[in-house]
Design a protein around this motif. Structure first.
Motif, PDB file in Angstrom:
ATOM      1  N   GLN A  27      44.702  44.056  34.681  1.00  0.00           N
ATOM      2  CA  GLN A  27      44.166  44.064  36.042  1.00  0.00           C
ATOM      3  C   GLN A  27      44.948  43.109  36.935  1.00  0.00           C
ATOM      4  O   GLN A  27      45.209  43.420  38.095  1.00  0.00           O
ATOM      5  CB  GLN A  27      42.678  43.697  36.052  1.00  0.00           C
ATOM      6  N   MET A  28      45.342  41.976  36.390  1.00  0.00           N
ATOM      7  CA  MET A  28      46.122  41.025  37.178  1.00  0.00           C
ATOM      8  C   MET A  28      47.443  41.662  37.613  1.00  0.00           C
ATOM      9  O   MET A  28      47.856  41.513  38.765  1.00  0.00           O
ATOM     10  CB  MET A  28      46.394  39.745  36.388  1.00  0.00           C
TER      11      MET A  28
ATOM     12  N   SER B  25      36.942  42.081  39.108  1.00  0.00           N
ATOM     13  CA  SER B  25      38.374  41.784  39.150  1.00  0.00           C
ATOM     14  C   SER B  25      39.178  42.896  39.818  1.00  0.00           C
ATOM     15  O   SER B  25      40.312  42.686  40.232  1.00  0.00           O
ATOM     16  CB  SER B  25      38.904  41.532  37.729  1.00  0.00           C
TER      17      SER B  25
END
Length: 128
Positions: free
Chosen positions: A25-26, A98
């Protein structure tokens, strides 16, 4: 103490991410942000050209027909406010998660590319 953080800050600013194959996700959020940054740079370049065109049109127009440049500036300011508010609301699909920033960046990139095309069309009309 700030000097100890500098190497970490430098690393955080330039991660090595393959946006063609983002896995986490980052990474996906980083890539969405980079896509928005690129779209925004293209928008700013087109906006500069559009401003030049509206200023030229105003210079060539009779005094009571001027105002194209002021109208463009007002429209752009309103559009930026719309884009940011709309994309913030779009992010609520994943509010607090996120994924929220990625959704916002993707929305901003998409709307920014659309606006760039609108400005190109406006400039083409103003040049004719």
């Amino acid at each position: 103490m700030a000097t100890l953080l500098l190497p970490f800050a430098a690393q955080a600013q330039d991660p090595e991410v393959n946006c063609e194959d983002a896995q986490t996700q980052m990474e996906m959020t980083y890539c969405a942000e980079q896509d928005f940054v690129e779209a925004d740079e293209l928008l700013n370049a087109q906006y500069k050209l559009s401003r030049q065109a509206t200023k030229a049109a105003d210079a060539d127009a009779m005094a009571d027909l001027r105002g194209a440049d002021a109208a463009l500036v007002a429209a752009q300011r309103a559009w930026v406010a719309f884009r940011d508010a709309h994309c913030a609301s779009y992010g609520y699909q994943a509010r607090g998660g996120s994924m929220e920033p990625m959704l916002i960046y993707a929305c901003q990139a998409d709307l920014t590319r659309q606006r760039t095309e609108q400005l190109k069309e406006l400039t083409d009309l103003t040049d004719n």
